[in-house]
Design an enzyme around this catalytic site. Structure first.
Site, PDB file in Angstrom:
ATOM      1  N   HIS A  18       0.841  -1.200   0.000  1.00 48.26           N
ATOM      2  CA  HIS A  18       0.000   0.000   0.000  1.00 48.26           C
ATOM      3  C   HIS A  18       0.875   1.248   0.000  1.00 48.26           C
ATOM      4  O   HIS A  18       2.103   1.164  -0.175  1.00 48.26           O
ATOM      5  CB  HIS A  18      -0.971  -0.006   1.178  1.00 48.26           C
ATOM      6  CG  HIS A  18      -0.319  -0.170   2.524  1.00 48.26           C
ATOM      7  ND1 HIS A  18       0.556   0.755   3.053  1.00 48.26           N
ATOM      8  CD2 HIS A  18      -0.413  -1.163   3.455  1.00 48.26           C
ATOM      9  CE1 HIS A  18       0.967   0.365   4.239  1.00 48.26           C
ATOM     10  NE2 HIS A  18       0.410  -0.799   4.510  1.00 48.26           N
ATOM     11  N   HIS A  21       4.129   1.392   2.185  1.00 50.02           N
ATOM     12  CA  HIS A  21       5.265   0.665   1.618  1.00 50.02           C
ATOM     13  C   HIS A  21       5.888   1.465   0.472  1.00 50.02           C
ATOM     14  O   HIS A  21       7.116   1.559   0.357  1.00 50.02           O
ATOM     15  CB  HIS A  21       4.805  -0.689   1.069  1.00 50.02           C
ATOM     16  CG  HIS A  21       4.139  -1.579   2.067  1.00 50.02           C
ATOM     17  ND1 HIS A  21       2.845  -2.016   1.915  1.00 50.02           N
ATOM     18  CD2 HIS A  21       4.578  -2.109   3.233  1.00 50.02           C
ATOM     19  CE1 HIS A  21       2.521  -2.788   2.929  1.00 50.02           C
ATOM     20  NE2 HIS A  21       3.547  -2.859   3.755  1.00 50.02           N
ATOM     21  N   CYS A 126       1.588 -11.751  21.834  1.00 47.44           N
ATOM     22  CA  CYS A 126       0.663 -11.216  20.836  1.00 47.44           C
ATOM     23  C   CYS A 126       1.000 -11.849  19.493  1.00 47.44           C
ATOM     24  O   CYS A 126       2.119 -11.669  18.979  1.00 47.44           O
ATOM     25  CB  CYS A 126       0.778  -9.688  20.742  1.00 47.44           C
ATOM     26  SG  CYS A 126      -0.199  -8.990  19.375  1.00 47.44           S
ATOM     27  N   CYS A 129       1.806  -9.199  16.735  1.00 48.78           N
ATOM     28  CA  CYS A 129       3.169  -8.648  16.774  1.00 48.78           C
ATOM     29  C   CYS A 129       4.238  -9.740  16.700  1.00 48.78           C
ATOM     30  O   CYS A 129       5.405  -9.451  16.454  1.00 48.78           O
ATOM     31  CB  CYS A 129       3.379  -7.843  18.055  1.00 48.78           C
ATOM     32  SG  CYS A 129       2.340  -6.391  18.210  1.00 48.78           S
ATOM     33  N   CYS A 143      -2.441  -5.530  24.059  1.00 51.05           N
ATOM     34  CA  CYS A 143      -1.289  -5.206  23.215  1.00 51.05           C
ATOM     35  C   CYS A 143      -1.396  -3.748  22.786  1.00 51.05           C
ATOM     36  O   CYS A 143      -2.437  -3.322  22.282  1.00 51.05           O
ATOM     37  CB  CYS A 143      -1.267  -6.118  21.983  1.00 51.05           C
ATOM     38  SG  CYS A 143      -0.192  -5.519  20.656  1.00 51.05           S
ATOM     39  N   HIS A 146      -2.171  -3.716  18.755  1.00 46.24           N
ATOM     40  CA  HIS A 146      -3.376  -4.317  18.182  1.00 46.24           C
ATOM     41  C   HIS A 146      -4.610  -4.194  19.069  1.00 46.24           C
ATOM     42  O   HIS A 146      -5.719  -4.535  18.632  1.00 46.24           O
ATOM     43  CB  HIS A 146      -3.114  -5.800  17.875  1.00 46.24           C
ATOM     44  CG  HIS A 146      -2.093  -6.017  16.813  1.00 46.24           C
ATOM     45  ND1 HIS A 146      -0.746  -6.142  17.092  1.00 46.24           N
ATOM     46  CD2 HIS A 146      -2.203  -6.103  15.463  1.00 46.24           C
ATOM     47  CE1 HIS A 146      -0.079  -6.310  15.969  1.00 46.24           C
ATOM     48  NE2 HIS A 146      -0.935  -6.289  14.962  1.00 46.24           N
ATOM     49  N   LYS A 298      -5.511   6.327  10.286  1.00 49.69           N
ATOM     50  CA  LYS A 298      -4.536   5.392   9.745  1.00 49.69           C
ATOM     51  C   LYS A 298      -5.223   4.488   8.730  1.00 49.69           C
ATOM     52  O   LYS A 298      -6.360   4.067   8.924  1.00 49.69           O
ATOM     53  CB  LYS A 298      -3.927   4.557  10.868  1.00 49.69           C
ATOM     54  CG  LYS A 298      -2.731   3.721  10.432  1.00 49.69           C
ATOM     55  CD  LYS A 298      -2.126   2.965  11.592  1.00 49.69           C
ATOM     56  CE  LYS A 298      -0.967   2.086  11.128  1.00 49.69           C
ATOM     57  NZ  LYS A 298      -0.398   1.287  12.225  1.00 49.69           N
ATOM     58  N   LYS A 301      -7.799  -1.689   5.807  1.00 50.09           N
ATOM     59  CA  LYS A 301      -8.615  -2.365   4.796  1.00 50.09           C
ATOM     60  C   LYS A 301     -10.081  -2.383   5.205  1.00 50.09           C
ATOM     61  O   LYS A 301     -10.979  -2.219   4.376  1.00 50.09           O
ATOM     62  CB  LYS A 301      -8.098  -3.789   4.597  1.00 50.09           C
ATOM     63  CG  LYS A 301      -8.742  -4.520   3.424  1.00 50.09           C
ATOM     64  CD  LYS A 301      -8.102  -5.879   3.210  1.00 50.09           C
ATOM     65  CE  LYS A 301      -8.754  -6.607   2.043  1.00 50.09           C
ATOM     66  NZ  LYS A 301      -8.160  -7.948   1.832  1.00 50.09           N
TER      67      LYS A 301
END
Length: 648
Positions: A18, A21, A126, A129, A143, A146, A298, A301
């Protein structure tokens, strides 16, 4: 020839590529081209990280073997980089045999030194992670990344004596102030090292739980922890640990690393201590950037707001897309992506400023000098100012690029571009032509052409194709060599008098908003239908509330004592508000677009004081400052009542 080695993180293949990256990879490509422009032997590495729990789960979800799954996603990354014309030298995969050998060599070297031991450990694991968390690291038992409850796992594993290197690492960072940059991330890492005793790192996973990984060379019943595996790619790609030929490693190491802020700890703490334990040189710099947000959120999807970099580059132009990414994100801070912002930047900087300069100057040269480069005559103070402006901007541009301050570098380079447009207006070549002042007219056009050439060369790292098109239009295409920039800045004249050049230029046409991305259009249609359905289901009087509901609100008057930008979000402000309590309240508010922090100190505001505390980009907000909004205008609600007065 001196060398330069830049790396992206190797991207985890549990999801498709995405905008985030693409940004990191384009930055790496830009840096490689920049240092090549400086005459250095520049090398770039990118690739994919393909082991771990999440890969197995993602593969199972698609009814594929882990190898089939990673082959497909890794291919998507390498194909995207080719489509974006990324000039990488190597694309590494952690499933490559050479990489596996390097990881095992590194593990064995540190094990033989006595810095890896076998022990039993119980911790909060987690799976998202793929790491253990201590009680202190959890937030309300969850976590911190997440927001899910980790699973408590107790098992025997191998551990790296990371704690042994805590004081060394802390002192190394203090002794090398630009080792981690920007400074905010250096301070964050120092806070980690000063605030907690660094624990040893669990570097294995039992095969009884996970087989998809690199086997430990000293125990066949375990595979390597995914981060210990992944970080080694930066040296395995140079042949360390898998070849007798260390020429590449000796030539290019140590590296410049580029990472996003969510993987700061592994790169700033795990990796340098691993290198130290293996008696290897530490990397040069860790360069950490923020997130690209979509409407201050942020990318996700599930929210349907993931930006497809291929779509953006195809519809807006690859070089224009690259320019926007480097110009609009202040490296280290978060930035907001929108088509509107991209179009605005392209139209203002590229079409109106740079494109307009090339278009009008080349057209005038074709009209007045039959497309030939005119002679340079005696220079006036205004002419010298143009040369000085470009040369000064170039020096600053080079220095800021070395400091990974791309946005500031480009803003500085645009100052002489805007100045040249003003110079055209003030010198009025059309008037000089009418008055028959041909020698002065020739000098004015030549001053512009020479400095346009310098700008075209300097822009090569950011917009490589457009840079070369500009050079072709000016009749001179540079070739990379050690003294290129020295020659560029030490001489006024680079173009040949009488050479034929282009008669017109249309490099950056103004843009309108293109058709929606098919995925975005699909999501927008879905959202619209959901809103329509919800509206039908709601009764007309649901907007009405009972008086008792209003009484539940605790509205109080307060004075703003402190107002400043949020350290991790450009559109948020952090306030300390005196509500007549024992100490001021910290409140985070998204009004940075309408107000400057310094203008708000001392203002009286109305606060919803009984909202539960919530975190906004890492800072806890204890309340909400009320505003009034109409159209695009926003105002603070104010009151002359004393601090703490309750509105009822």
């Amino acid at each position: 020839m001196s060398s330069f080695y830049v790396t992206t993180p190797i991207y985890y293949v549990n999801a498709r590529p995405h905008l985030g990256h693409a940004y990191t990879t384009i930055i790496a490509d830009t840096l490689k081209r920049f240092y090549a422009l400086l005459g250095m032997d520049a090398r770039m590495l990118t690739g994919t990280d393909e082991h771990g729990d999440k890969i197995v789960k993602a593969a199972n979800k698609e009814n594929k073997s882990p190898k089939e799954f990673v082959d497909g996603i890794s291919h998507e990354f390498s194909t995207l980089w080719k489509d974006l014309k990324i000039d990488y030298d190597q694309f590494i995969r952690t499933t490559d045999p050479e990489h596996k050998k390097s990881v095992q060599t590194l593990l064995q070297k540190i094990y033989d030194k006595g810095d890896i031991y076998y022990g039993e450990y119980g911790g909060h694991y987690c799976f998202g992670c793929e790491r253990f968390y201590t009680e202190k690291e959890l937030e309300d038992g969850l976590c911190p990344q997440h927001k899910t409850k980790p699973e408590y796992i107790s098992e025997k594993n191998y551990f790296f004596k990371m704690s042994k290197y805590q004081e060394w690492l802390k002192q190394y960072i203090l002794d090398n102030p630009d080792f981690i940059r920007p400074e905010r991330y250096r301070n964050e890492v120092l806070a980690m090292l000063e605030g907690n005793v660094l624990e040893d790192l669990c570097i294995s996973r039992p095969k009884s739980r996970l087989e998809w990984g690199i086997e430990l060379p000293f125990d066949k019943d375990y595979v390597c922890y995914v981060w210990f595996d992944a970080l080694a790619n930066y040296i395995s790609a140079l042949g360390w640990g898998n070849s007798d030929d260390l020429s590449k490693f000796n030539t290019y190491w140590p590296a410049e690393h580029l990472v996003a802020k969510d993987i700061l700890k592994p790169h700033a703490i795990f990796w340098p201590t691993m290198l130290k334990a293996a008696d290897l040189p530490i990397y040069k710099h860790l360069n950490v950037h923020g997130y690209w947000l979509v409407k201050d959120t942020k990318m996700s999807k599930s929210l349907g707001n993931v930006v497809d970099p291929r779509f953006a580059s195809e519809h807006f132009g690859l070089d224009a897309f690259r320019y926007f990414l480097l110009r609009d994100m202040h490296f280290g801070s978060d930035a907001s992506y929108s088509e509107e912002a991209l179009i605005s930047r392209i139209n203002s900087d590229l079409a109106n400023d740079l494109g307009n300069l090339f278009s009008r100057v080349l057209s005038m040269n074709a009209k007045y000098f039959a497309k030939e480069v005119p002679a340079l005559g005696e220079l006036t103070e205004e002419d010298e100012q143009i040369f000085a402006s470009v040369d000064n901007a170039a020096q600053n541009y080079i220095q800021l690029f070395k400091e990974v301050r791309f946005s500031q570098a480009l803003e500085g380079l645009w100052e002489p571009i805007r100045l040249m447009n003003k110079y055209v207006d003030s010198q009025a070549p059309w008037t000089l032509f009418k008055e028959g002042k041909s020698e002065r007219l020739a000098t004015v056009i030549r001053v512009l052409l020479e400095n346009m050439y310098k700008i075209s060369v300097l822009l090569y790292p950011v917009m490589p194709e457009s840079s070369q098109k500009m050079q072709v239009q000016l009749g001179k295409v540079f070739s990379l060599h050690a003294k290129l920039l020295d020659d560029l800045l030490s001489c006024k004249v680079h173009l040949r008098t009488g050479a034929s050049i282009a008669e017109a230029s249309n490099l950056f046409p103004r843009l309108e908003k293109p058709a929606e991305n098919p995925e975005e259009k699909k999501q927008n249609t879905k959202n619209a239908k959901q809103k329509k359905t919800k509206a039908k289901e709601e009764n007309a009087d649901t907007a009405l509330i009972e008086f008792a509901d209003f009484q539940k609100l605790d509205l109080r008057v307060g004075t703003i004592l402190v107002a400043e930008l949020h350290p991790d979000a450009d559109k948020l402000l952090r306030f300390e508000v005196d509500l007549g309590e024992e100490k001021p309240r910290q409140i985070i508010s998204g009004i940075a677009e309408w107000y400057k922090p310094a203008d708000l100190v001392g203002h009286k505001v109305v606060v919803v004081a009984n909202l539960p505390p919530r975190k906004l980009r890492g800072l806890v907000s204890h309340g909400m400052i009320l505003t009034a909004e109409k159209g695009e205008h926003l105002s603070l609600l104010t009151s002359s009542a004393p601090n703490g007065a309750k509105i009822s």
